[in-house]
Motif scaffolding. Structure first.
Motif, PDB file in Angstrom:
ATOM      1  N   GLU A 153       0.877  -1.306   0.184  1.00 13.48           N
ATOM      2  CA  GLU A 153      -0.072   0.237   0.020  1.00 13.48           C
ATOM      3  C   GLU A 153       0.822   1.167   0.093  1.00 13.48           C
ATOM      4  O   GLU A 153       0.511   2.151  -0.444  1.00 13.48           O
ATOM      5  N   ALA A 154       2.015   1.146   0.458  1.00 15.42           N
ATOM      6  CA  ALA A 154       2.818   2.221   0.430  1.00 15.42           C
ATOM      7  C   ALA A 154       3.975   2.418  -0.554  1.00 15.42           C
ATOM      8  O   ALA A 154       4.680   2.917  -0.404  1.00 15.42           O
ATOM      9  N   TYR A 155       3.976   1.213  -1.545  1.00 16.47           N
ATOM     10  CA  TYR A 155       4.759   1.156  -2.649  1.00 16.47           C
ATOM     11  C   TYR A 155       4.621   2.604  -3.490  1.00 16.47           C
ATOM     12  O   TYR A 155       3.704   2.962  -3.902  1.00 16.47           O
ATOM     13  N   ILE A 156       5.849   2.867  -3.920  1.00 15.76           N
ATOM     14  CA  ILE A 156       5.887   4.156  -4.821  1.00 15.76           C
ATOM     15  C   ILE A 156       5.445   3.638  -6.182  1.00 15.76           C
ATOM     16  O   ILE A 156       6.499   2.915  -6.750  1.00 15.76           O
ATOM     17  N   GLY A 157       4.593   4.056  -6.618  1.00 15.11           N
ATOM     18  CA  GLY A 157       3.981   4.004  -8.451  1.00 15.11           C
ATOM     19  C   GLY A 157       3.585   2.318  -8.397  1.00 15.11           C
ATOM     20  O   GLY A 157       3.223   1.925  -7.190  1.00 15.11           O
ATOM     21  N   PRO A 158       3.091   2.050  -9.609  1.00 16.77           N
ATOM     22  CA  PRO A 158       2.647   0.538  -9.729  1.00 16.77           C
ATOM     23  C   PRO A 158       3.298  -0.309  -9.225  1.00 16.77           C
ATOM     24  O   PRO A 158       4.527  -0.407  -9.303  1.00 16.77           O
ATOM     25  N   TRP A 159       2.778  -1.613  -8.706  1.00  8.71           N
ATOM     26  CA  TRP A 159       3.470  -2.773  -8.140  1.00  8.71           C
ATOM     27  C   TRP A 159       3.196  -3.676  -9.374  1.00  8.71           C
ATOM     28  O   TRP A 159       2.105  -4.100  -9.719  1.00  8.71           O
ATOM     29  N   LEU A 160       4.293  -4.325  -9.740  1.00  7.53           N
ATOM     30  CA  LEU A 160       4.109  -5.491 -10.577  1.00  7.53           C
ATOM     31  C   LEU A 160       4.905  -6.568  -9.886  1.00  7.53           C
ATOM     32  O   LEU A 160       5.853  -6.509  -8.941  1.00  7.53           O
ATOM     33  N   PRO A 161       4.426  -7.938 -10.257  1.00  5.90           N
ATOM     34  CA  PRO A 161       5.169  -9.236  -9.592  1.00  5.90           C
ATOM     35  C   PRO A 161       6.723  -9.186  -9.936  1.00  5.90           C
ATOM     36  O   PRO A 161       7.007  -8.647 -11.138  1.00  5.90           O
ATOM     37  N   GLU A 162       7.578  -9.929  -9.377  1.00  7.98           N
ATOM     38  CA  GLU A 162       8.899 -10.197  -9.741  1.00  7.98           C
ATOM     39  C   GLU A 162       9.056 -10.930 -10.875  1.00  7.98           C
ATOM     40  O   GLU A 162       8.415 -12.245 -10.929  1.00  7.98           O
ATOM     41  N   PRO A 163       9.590 -10.703 -11.807  1.00 10.51           N
ATOM     42  CA  PRO A 163       9.638 -11.566 -13.251  1.00 10.51           C
ATOM     43  C   PRO A 163      10.443 -12.673 -12.827  1.00 10.51           C
ATOM     44  O   PRO A 163      11.361 -12.924 -12.216  1.00 10.51           O
ATOM     45  N   ALA A 171       4.543 -26.722 -23.064  1.00 14.17           N
ATOM     46  CA  ALA A 171       3.318 -26.893 -22.561  1.00 14.17           C
ATOM     47  C   ALA A 171       3.302 -26.805 -21.206  1.00 14.17           C
ATOM     48  O   ALA A 171       2.376 -27.400 -20.595  1.00 14.17           O
ATOM     49  N   THR A 172       4.406 -26.529 -20.381  1.00 12.18           N
ATOM     50  CA  THR A 172       4.425 -26.530 -18.913  1.00 12.18           C
ATOM     51  C   THR A 172       3.631 -25.558 -18.279  1.00 12.18           C
ATOM     52  O   THR A 172       2.815 -24.449 -19.014  1.00 12.18           O
ATOM     53  N   GLU A 173       3.483 -25.575 -17.111  1.00 13.51           N
ATOM     54  CA  GLU A 173       2.853 -24.451 -16.121  1.00 13.51           C
ATOM     55  C   GLU A 173       3.446 -23.084 -16.256  1.00 13.51           C
ATOM     56  O   GLU A 173       2.914 -22.013 -16.022  1.00 13.51           O
ATOM     57  N   LEU A 174       4.649 -23.047 -17.119  1.00 11.39           N
ATOM     58  CA  LEU A 174       5.350 -21.543 -17.233  1.00 11.39           C
ATOM     59  C   LEU A 174       4.810 -20.972 -18.301  1.00 11.39           C
ATOM     60  O   LEU A 174       5.286 -20.078 -18.807  1.00 11.39           O
ATOM     61  N   ALA A 175       3.651 -20.943 -18.782  1.00  7.04           N
ATOM     62  CA  ALA A 175       3.082 -20.391 -19.791  1.00  7.04           C
ATOM     63  C   ALA A 175       1.892 -19.537 -19.545  1.00  7.04           C
ATOM     64  O   ALA A 175       1.969 -18.283 -18.794  1.00  7.04           O
ATOM     65  N   SER A 176       0.880 -20.018 -19.693  1.00  5.47           N
ATOM     66  CA  SER A 176      -0.424 -19.151 -19.352  1.00  5.47           C
ATOM     67  C   SER A 176      -0.762 -18.895 -17.944  1.00  5.47           C
ATOM     68  O   SER A 176      -0.999 -17.576 -17.853  1.00  5.47           O
ATOM     69  N   ASP A 177      -0.462 -19.764 -17.089  1.00  5.05           N
ATOM     70  CA  ASP A 177      -0.964 -19.228 -15.859  1.00  5.05           C
ATOM     71  C   ASP A 177       0.120 -18.822 -14.996  1.00  5.05           C
ATOM     72  O   ASP A 177      -0.163 -18.840 -13.678  1.00  5.05           O
ATOM     73  N   LEU A 178       1.239 -18.547 -15.300  1.00  7.23           N
ATOM     74  CA  LEU A 178       2.385 -17.666 -14.654  1.00  7.23           C
ATOM     75  C   LEU A 178       2.671 -16.329 -15.348  1.00  7.23           C
ATOM     76  O   LEU A 178       3.576 -15.983 -15.065  1.00  7.23           O
ATOM     77  N   ALA A 211       0.245 -10.880 -16.621  1.00  7.90           N
ATOM     78  CA  ALA A 211      -1.261 -10.602 -16.742  1.00  7.90           C
ATOM     79  C   ALA A 211      -2.095 -11.237 -15.843  1.00  7.90           C
ATOM     80  O   ALA A 211      -2.876 -10.473 -14.836  1.00  7.90           O
ATOM     81  N   LEU A 212      -1.926 -12.596 -15.682  1.00  9.51           N
ATOM     82  CA  LEU A 212      -2.786 -13.408 -14.726  1.00  9.51           C
ATOM     83  C   LEU A 212      -2.172 -13.213 -13.330  1.00  9.51           C
ATOM     84  O   LEU A 212      -3.067 -13.090 -12.368  1.00  9.51           O
ATOM     85  N   LEU A 213      -1.071 -13.224 -13.098  1.00 15.05           N
ATOM     86  CA  LEU A 213      -0.711 -12.766 -11.744  1.00 15.05           C
ATOM     87  C   LEU A 213      -1.167 -11.465 -11.344  1.00 15.05           C
ATOM     88  O   LEU A 213      -1.530 -11.462  -9.994  1.00 15.05           O
ATOM     89  N   SER A 224      21.310  -2.438 -24.797  1.00 14.05           N
ATOM     90  CA  SER A 224      20.898  -3.339 -25.537  1.00 14.05           C
ATOM     91  C   SER A 224      19.530  -3.980 -25.223  1.00 14.05           C
ATOM     92  O   SER A 224      19.323  -3.924 -23.897  1.00 14.05           O
ATOM     93  N   ILE A 225      18.766  -4.376 -26.037  1.00  8.73           N
ATOM     94  CA  ILE A 225      17.538  -4.974 -25.739  1.00  8.73           C
ATOM     95  C   ILE A 225      16.998  -6.136 -26.623  1.00  8.73           C
ATOM     96  O   ILE A 225      17.550  -6.478 -27.730  1.00  8.73           O
ATOM     97  N   SER A 226      16.608  -7.425 -26.075  1.00  8.50           N
ATOM     98  CA  SER A 226      16.620  -8.553 -26.784  1.00  8.50           C
ATOM     99  C   SER A 226      15.378  -9.310 -26.318  1.00  8.50           C
ATOM    100  O   SER A 226      14.774  -8.897 -25.204  1.00  8.50           O
ATOM    101  N   VAL A 227      15.084 -10.452 -27.042  1.00 10.60           N
ATOM    102  CA  VAL A 227      13.721 -11.114 -26.717  1.00 10.60           C
ATOM    103  C   VAL A 227      14.493 -12.458 -25.803  1.00 10.60           C
ATOM    104  O   VAL A 227      15.191 -12.854 -25.873  1.00 10.60           O
ATOM    105  N   GLY A 228      13.587 -12.787 -24.666  1.00 10.01           N
ATOM    106  CA  GLY A 228      13.836 -13.708 -23.845  1.00 10.01           C
ATOM    107  C   GLY A 228      12.806 -14.220 -23.265  1.00 10.01           C
ATOM    108  O   GLY A 228      11.509 -13.934 -23.715  1.00 10.01           O
ATOM    109  N   GLN A 229      12.685 -15.010 -22.386  1.00 10.81           N
ATOM    110  CA  GLN A 229      11.523 -15.707 -21.858  1.00 10.81           C
ATOM    111  C   GLN A 229      11.302 -15.116 -20.448  1.00 10.81           C
ATOM    112  O   GLN A 229      12.134 -15.037 -19.515  1.00 10.81           O
ATOM    113  N   VAL A 230      10.037 -14.512 -20.186  1.00 10.23           N
ATOM    114  CA  VAL A 230       9.583 -13.827 -19.166  1.00 10.23           C
ATOM    115  C   VAL A 230       8.173 -14.499 -18.582  1.00 10.23           C
ATOM    116  O   VAL A 230       7.424 -14.476 -19.276  1.00 10.23           O
ATOM    117  N   ASN A 231       8.283 -15.254 -17.336  1.00 11.72           N
ATOM    118  CA  ASN A 231       7.197 -15.911 -16.985  1.00 11.72           C
ATOM    119  C   ASN A 231       6.687 -16.815 -18.137  1.00 11.72           C
ATOM    120  O   ASN A 231       5.531 -17.048 -18.232  1.00 11.72           O
TER     121      ASN A 231
END
Length: 307
Positions: free
Chosen positions: A92-102, A113-120, A123-125, A254-261
């Protein structure tokens, strides 16, 4: 399995049962971590909670347990409820929007097809974070981890009837607020790759074309890194923000594509060190939201391990 003979009562005793239990516990660790991470939205908090559950098992070694997994899930859920109540004040005291740790990886998992796709997904978190602590625990235990209402009741200290109502409410909220589109990973990744390229090129028009007109950009700096204090709405505004930020970054960016959640995301580095991780929600044709974690405390685990 090795055994030894008890000459006093002529019974065989298992001498390596503790070792077998240790193997069984370690086999459960990923599943338990997944439960705790969904509840808490923090890798470190989840790891600490799982370890505490293991310590409690070793301290008690209850003899009448019907299932080690069920016992650990119940204890872990209680620990998470207690921790969520404490975290509520902090958030509640967090500065700005709070997002889960990636959760970050460079390459896709071997079994996509593991659980590390849609349900992690991030957006769903975020949807889960809108539930009360008890709703979140009850929903995850019953609907995601297939625990019976008796186990949910034991974890929450409520009657089974009350838990049925609680899970029903949570299920309705998740169903209403969860991401609307089930997008194939190939389509999702293609959009992310195009977005990353447009950002690298500082091509504002192309960035805007890839975004839905009503897209939302959320950044989490926690007061420890520059980030927008409020969500930025609209494709054109997001495009201007992205190109403006790019112009202020130091050499070595630099910026690249990787796997996030479990899904394609963007990993930004300065001189090889991660300083921002972005998740995306898409409909397969446009990007609906960009969720960027910049708070260095949430990126510590990945700063020197992902190259």
């Amino acid at each position: 399995m090795t055994t030894t003979q008890d000459h006093g009562n002529n019974k065989e005793k298992k001498v390596n049962a503790p070792m077998e239990n240790d193997h069984a516990l370690e086999a459960l660790r990923p599943r338990l971590f997944g439960l705790a991470y969904r509840m808490l939205g923090s890798r470190q908090e989840a790891e600490d909670a799982v370890q505490e559950a293991f310590l409690r098992w070793h301290a008690r070694q209850p003899a009448d347990v019907r299932s080690i997994e069920a016992w650990l899930v119940t204890v872990l859920s209680r620990l998470c409820v207690d921790r969520l109540r404490a975290l509520q004040v902090e958030r509640e005291a967090y500065i700005g929007p709070w997002l889960p740790e990636p959760l970050v990886a460079v390459e896709p998992p071997s079994d996509h097809a593991t659980e590390l796709a849609s349900d992690l997904s991030m957006a769903l978190l975020l949807v889960l974070q809108r539930l009360s602590a008890e709703e979140r625990v009850g929903f995850l235990m019953h609907d995601v981890f297939d625990c019976g209402y008796a186990d949910v009741a034991a974890a929450l200290g409520k009657s089974e009837a009350a838990c049925r109502q609680l899970v029903h409410r949570a299920r309705e909220r998740v169903g209403r607020d969860k991401p609307r589109f089930d997008v194939p990973e190939a389509a999702h990744r293609r959009l992310v790759e195009q977005y990353v390229q447009a950002v690298q090129e500082r091509h504002a028009d192309r960035i805007a074309e890839l975004l839905s007109p009503e897209a939302v950009f959320v950044s989490d700096g926690g007061g420890k890194a520059w980030a927008a204090r409020r969500p930025v709405e609209g494709a054109q505004r997001i495009a201007r923000l992205e190109t403006g930020v790019q112009g202020k970054l130091p050499p070595g960016f630099s910026i690249s594509v990787g796997q996030v959640n479990g899904r394609a995301g963007a990993i930004a580095r300065i001189n090889g060190r991660i300083f921002a991780v972005s998740s995306f929600d898409t409909d397969g044709e446009r990007i609906l939201s960009v969720m960027r974690v910049l708070n260095p405390e949430k990126l510590t685990a990945w700063a020197d391990t992902v190259h």
